[in-house]
Motif scaffolding. Structure first.
Motif, PDB file in Angstrom:
ATOM      1  N   LEU A 367       0.829  -1.192   0.000  1.00 48.84           N
ATOM      2  CA  LEU A 367       0.000   0.000   0.000  1.00 48.84           C
ATOM      3  C   LEU A 367       0.871   1.251   0.000  1.00 48.84           C
ATOM      4  O   LEU A 367       2.019   1.232   0.458  1.00 48.84           O
ATOM      5  N   PRO A 368       0.346   2.373  -0.529  1.00 45.93           N
ATOM      6  CA  PRO A 368       1.124   3.614  -0.487  1.00 45.93           C
ATOM      7  C   PRO A 368       1.422   4.020   0.949  1.00 45.93           C
ATOM      8  O   PRO A 368       0.545   3.924   1.828  1.00 45.93           O
ATOM      9  N   SER A 369       2.656   4.455   1.183  1.00 49.00           N
ATOM     10  CA  SER A 369       3.058   4.794   2.553  1.00 49.00           C
ATOM     11  C   SER A 369       2.390   6.065   3.057  1.00 49.00           C
ATOM     12  O   SER A 369       2.217   6.244   4.259  1.00 49.00           O
ATOM     13  N   ARG A 370       2.023   6.948   2.136  1.00 47.48           N
ATOM     14  CA  ARG A 370       1.328   8.185   2.490  1.00 47.48           C
ATOM     15  C   ARG A 370       0.098   8.331   1.597  1.00 47.48           C
ATOM     16  O   ARG A 370       0.121   7.965   0.427  1.00 47.48           O
ATOM     17  N   ASP A 371      -0.949   8.893   2.140  1.00 50.63           N
ATOM     18  CA  ASP A 371      -2.148   9.143   1.354  1.00 50.63           C
ATOM     19  C   ASP A 371      -1.979  10.395   0.504  1.00 50.63           C
ATOM     20  O   ASP A 371      -1.233  11.325   0.854  1.00 50.63           O
ATOM     21  N   LEU A 372      -2.676  10.403  -0.620  1.00 51.86           N
ATOM     22  CA  LEU A 372      -2.741  11.601  -1.446  1.00 51.86           C
ATOM     23  C   LEU A 372      -3.714  12.579  -0.804  1.00 51.86           C
ATOM     24  O   LEU A 372      -4.830  12.200  -0.427  1.00 51.86           O
ATOM     25  N   ARG A 373      -3.284  13.811  -0.664  1.00 50.02           N
ATOM     26  CA  ARG A 373      -4.151  14.847  -0.093  1.00 50.02           C
ATOM     27  C   ARG A 373      -5.009  15.421  -1.220  1.00 50.02           C
ATOM     28  O   ARG A 373      -4.492  15.962  -2.205  1.00 50.02           O
ATOM     29  N   ALA A 374      -6.315  15.280  -1.083  1.00 52.21           N
ATOM     30  CA  ALA A 374      -7.229  15.732  -2.132  1.00 52.21           C
ATOM     31  C   ALA A 374      -7.320  17.245  -2.164  1.00 52.21           C
ATOM     32  O   ALA A 374      -7.180  17.927  -1.137  1.00 52.21           O
ATOM     33  N   GLY A 375      -7.542  17.769  -3.362  1.00 56.50           N
ATOM     34  CA  GLY A 375      -7.800  19.194  -3.507  1.00 56.50           C
ATOM     35  C   GLY A 375      -9.190  19.535  -2.991  1.00 56.50           C
ATOM     36  O   GLY A 375     -10.004  18.650  -2.718  1.00 56.50           O
ATOM     37  N   PRO A 376      -9.505  20.811  -2.861  1.00 57.25           N
ATOM     38  CA  PRO A 376     -10.819  21.223  -2.340  1.00 57.25           C
ATOM     39  C   PRO A 376     -11.938  20.867  -3.312  1.00 57.25           C
ATOM     40  O   PRO A 376     -11.935  21.314  -4.460  1.00 57.25           O
ATOM     41  N   SER A 377     -12.873  20.047  -2.873  1.00 57.98           N
ATOM     42  CA  SER A 377     -13.945  19.578  -3.755  1.00 57.98           C
ATOM     43  C   SER A 377     -14.976  20.649  -4.055  1.00 57.98           C
ATOM     44  O   SER A 377     -15.761  20.513  -4.997  1.00 57.98           O
ATOM     45  N   ASP A 378     -14.990  21.736  -3.268  1.00 60.33           N
ATOM     46  CA  ASP A 378     -15.977  22.786  -3.504  1.00 60.33           C
ATOM     47  C   ASP A 378     -15.502  23.809  -4.528  1.00 60.33           C
ATOM     48  O   ASP A 378     -16.241  24.738  -4.872  1.00 60.33           O
ATOM     49  N   GLU A 379     -14.278  23.651  -5.011  1.00 50.32           N
ATOM     50  CA  GLU A 379     -13.776  24.551  -6.048  1.00 50.32           C
ATOM     51  C   GLU A 379     -13.953  23.902  -7.420  1.00 50.32           C
ATOM     52  O   GLU A 379     -13.844  22.685  -7.555  1.00 50.32           O
ATOM     53  N   PRO A 380     -14.236  24.701  -8.445  1.00 48.44           N
ATOM     54  CA  PRO A 380     -14.479  24.127  -9.778  1.00 48.44           C
ATOM     55  C   PRO A 380     -13.236  23.458 -10.353  1.00 48.44           C
ATOM     56  O   PRO A 380     -12.100  23.866 -10.068  1.00 48.44           O
ATOM     57  N   ALA A 381     -13.472  22.433 -11.162  1.00 48.09           N
ATOM     58  CA  ALA A 381     -12.371  21.669 -11.757  1.00 48.09           C
ATOM     59  C   ALA A 381     -11.881  22.356 -13.031  1.00 48.09           C
ATOM     60  O   ALA A 381     -12.023  21.851 -14.145  1.00 48.09           O
ATOM     61  N   VAL A 382     -11.290  23.529 -12.858  1.00 48.95           N
ATOM     62  CA  VAL A 382     -10.780  24.300 -13.991  1.00 48.95           C
ATOM     63  C   VAL A 382      -9.419  24.889 -13.635  1.00 48.95           C
ATOM     64  O   VAL A 382      -9.067  25.022 -12.457  1.00 48.95           O
ATOM     65  N   VAL A 383      -8.679  25.234 -14.675  1.00 51.12           N
ATOM     66  CA  VAL A 383      -7.496  26.064 -14.509  1.00 51.12           C
ATOM     67  C   VAL A 383      -7.683  27.305 -15.371  1.00 51.12           C
ATOM     68  O   VAL A 383      -8.176  27.221 -16.503  1.00 51.12           O
ATOM     69  N   GLU A 384      -7.302  28.439 -14.818  1.00 57.93           N
ATOM     70  CA  GLU A 384      -7.365  29.685 -15.575  1.00 57.93           C
ATOM     71  C   GLU A 384      -6.091  29.815 -16.410  1.00 57.93           C
ATOM     72  O   GLU A 384      -4.984  29.624 -15.899  1.00 57.93           O
ATOM     73  N   THR A 385      -6.251  30.108 -17.692  1.00 60.46           N
ATOM     74  CA  THR A 385      -5.118  30.224 -18.612  1.00 60.46           C
ATOM     75  C   THR A 385      -5.337  31.422 -19.527  1.00 60.46           C
ATOM     76  O   THR A 385      -6.452  31.970 -19.586  1.00 60.46           O
ATOM     77  N   PRO A 386      -4.318  31.846 -20.268  1.00 59.81           N
ATOM     78  CA  PRO A 386      -4.517  32.899 -21.267  1.00 59.81           C
ATOM     79  C   PRO A 386      -5.532  32.524 -22.338  1.00 59.81           C
ATOM     80  O   PRO A 386      -6.037  33.404 -23.048  1.00 59.81           O
ATOM     81  N   LEU A 387      -5.838  31.225 -22.478  1.00 55.23           N
ATOM     82  CA  LEU A 387      -6.858  30.781 -23.430  1.00 55.23           C
ATOM     83  C   LEU A 387      -8.258  30.837 -22.830  1.00 55.23           C
ATOM     84  O   LEU A 387      -9.239  30.553 -23.512  1.00 55.23           O
ATOM     85  N   GLY A 388      -8.346  31.172 -21.554  1.00 53.70           N
ATOM     86  CA  GLY A 388      -9.611  31.137 -20.843  1.00 53.70           C
ATOM     87  C   GLY A 388      -9.620  29.979 -19.867  1.00 53.70           C
ATOM     88  O   GLY A 388      -8.660  29.208 -19.759  1.00 53.70           O
ATOM     89  N   PRO A 389     -10.720  29.810 -19.127  1.00 46.18           N
ATOM     90  CA  PRO A 389     -10.804  28.693 -18.178  1.00 46.18           C
ATOM     91  C   PRO A 389     -10.938  27.364 -18.917  1.00 46.18           C
ATOM     92  O   PRO A 389     -11.760  27.220 -19.818  1.00 46.18           O
TER      93      PRO A 389
END
Length: 528
Positions: A367-389
């Motif tokens: 098993l993995p020795s450390r757990d993956l820390r999840a990102g905030p689920s209440d934030e939208p699954a987007v990245v802001e870029t010069p091309l837009g979100p």
């Protein structure tokens, strides 16, 4: 009373069904194998209807415990081979998962009445059992779903209306319709055929997305050039600190050698940037010095600047407090500066984190020795870029429709940037199913999907779910093409799974309630 009994007998079919041959356990195994065969990587979608037809006929005239046992047998025969790759992830977890799924399907089978009401009740009960499997426990496991197989069939467009849950219910309806045809039950067959035709046509004409214009990009139109980078290398390998530089260098060299300029967006796979701390000491067993965090960031900045592009790179590392792992996609802007970041939210149970760790660790030392820390689920699954979100679903997240809806609902114009990493998995079962899930997300959201994997499969998929181009396993290759940025939401994005789930609950309740009404009125309920 006699008229009701006569009507019940007529509704159950005018002749013996050819699907009721042989021992029930043989038919149960065959039904499950056919369902598995309809899924990637085998992927002959019509087999699902035959498997469903066998399943629904297994329930006819059987007691509750028999219906439960037969449904569990179908489930094991379906999900056992279709999730066999999990054996390489967790030897104990694979059979445990299959047994857990079978228990859900057993309950669904037991709820389906054994008389003619089973036709509608079966579709509803299966949809609800699958919804439960996709969401619980540990966040759900939406693998080897019927929707994955039907994305290649004529019903695939219905995903724009009700997502994978509607496709699941329609697949069951296809099996029920086939069973009715073979038993000579013309009225149920006609109703089922009408439902299937209506579902397919409604999906084809349902409102969707439209191209948008982007200031400063491609003369202001909605088309951008994207490049999905696959560095190549051996399949079925484990992460090793001595290999981190080699993986990074493969993607770096592939980018410089094969990406053509101008290019608006370059996508690297999940966690191929896996640097060590700047002060880390290289182990004696390593042939090359460790890739450090400072070096990795500097070289990625150079790539973005030299190609004059937006670069989205998949990072993996330890959190600042050292207690958890982090898995995130980081934007590099055309001037080389670091931009927005998206941390993976939906984690792989037993792969990226260990539920009930103190108990599970007694049975496995892989098993993995450390757990993956999840990102905030209440934030939208987007990245802001010069091309837009831009909407992002990192690897495992592509199997979950709600993660795609999160990104698109927040304005993500290109769905999905799907950086993934299946290089450690045995066979190509999960990779093939991931491509199918990317196709499903494309149809649901009416967006383009760009998927990048270190050793395959990488792909570009259009909003109709067509795979425009796909790499092979282990090859070093870039898929570069022009895609549209789009805006507007489909019904599946706006409404999610709730309308279909509610309809399934009402349908199942009505079927069960009608049986009690007839029995309470003195009718021969067992014949209805």
């Amino acid at each position: 009373m006699a008229a009701q009994a006569k009507q019940g007998r007529a509704g159950s079919g005018s002749r013996a069904s050819p699907l009721r041959w042989g021992p029930p356990w043989v038919r149960g195994v065959l039904a499950g194998v056919l369902l598995a065969g309809s899924l990637p990587p085998w992927g002959f979608w019509p087999l699902a209807f035959v498997g469903m037809a066998l399943w629904v006929e297994l329930l006819a005239g059987a007691g509750a415990w028999q219906r439960a046992g037969r449904s569990a047998l179908v489930s094991v025969s379906w999900l056992g081979p279709a999730t066999v790759w999990m054996v390489d992830l967790t030897l104990l977890g694979w059979p445990a998962a299959v047994i857990g799924f079978a228990a859900m399907h057993a309950v669904a089978g037991a709820l389906v009445p054994p008389d003619h009401r089973r036709r509608t009740a079966f579709c509803a009960a299966l949809a609800l059992a699958e919804l439960l499997r996709w969401t619980w426990p540990f966040g759900g496991v939406p693998l080897a779903t019927m929707a994955m197989g039907q994305v290649s069939g004529p019903l695939g467009s219905a995903a724009r209306i009700g997502g994978p849950l509607l496709l699941t219910a329609l697949t069951a309806a296809g099996g029920v319709t086939l069973a009715a045809i073979l038993s000579g039950s013309l009225r149920p067959a006609a109703v089922g055929a009408a439902v299937l035709v209506a579902g397919g046509l409604a999906g084809a004409v349902a409102p969707g997305a439209e191209p948008v214009s982007v200031d400063g990009v491609a003369d202001g139109d909605a088309r951008v050039t994207v490049a999905a980078v696959q560095g190549g290398g051996p399949q079925n390998t484990r992460a090793d600190v001595c290999e981190q530089r080699a993986v990074f260098e493969r993607h770096l060299s592939t980018t410089y050698e094969q990406v053509s300029v101008p290019v608006d967006l370059v996508l690297w796979p999940e966690d191929v940037v896996h640097p060590s701390g700047d002060s880390a000491v290289t182990p004696a067993r390593c042939d090359q010095p460790l890739l450090t965090d400072q070096e990795a960031r500097t070289r990625l900045s150079e790539v973005a600047r030299e190609l004059d592009t937006v670069l989205l790179a998949g990072f993996f590392g330890r959190s600042g407090d050292g207690r958890a792992n982090l898995n995130y996609s980081l934007v590099y802007e055309p001037d080389g500066t670091e931009g927005d970041r998206y941390d993976k939210v939906q984690r792989v149970p037993f792969g990226e984190y260990v539920p009930l760790r103190s108990s599970i660790e007694r049975f496995s030392d892989e098993l993995p020795s450390r757990d993956l820390r999840a990102g905030p689920s209440d934030e939208p699954a987007v990245v802001e870029t010069p091309l837009g979100p831009l909407a992002v679903s990192v690897s495992w997240e592509i199997f979950f429709d709600h993660r795609a809806r999160s990104g698109v609902g927040a304005g993500g114009g290109l769905l999905v940037l799907n950086p993934t990493n299946g290089s450690s998995y045995w066979l190509t079962v999960v990779q093939s199913q991931q491509i199918a899930s990317s196709r499903l997300r494309a149809i649901e959201t009416d967006r383009w999907v760009v998927q990048a994997a270190p050793t395959g499969f990488s792909a570009v998929i259009d909003p109709d779910g067509n795979v425009i181009e796909r790499t092979g396993v282990s090859e070093s290759r870039v898929i570069q093409t022009t895609v549209e940025l789009r805006h507007g939401d489909t019904l599946a994005v706006r409404l999610g799974a709730w309308p279909v789930a509610l309809a399934a609950v009402l349908t199942l309740s009505l079927a069960l309630g009608l049986g009690r009404v007839f029995k309470g009125s003195g009718g021969r309920g067992r014949e209805l």
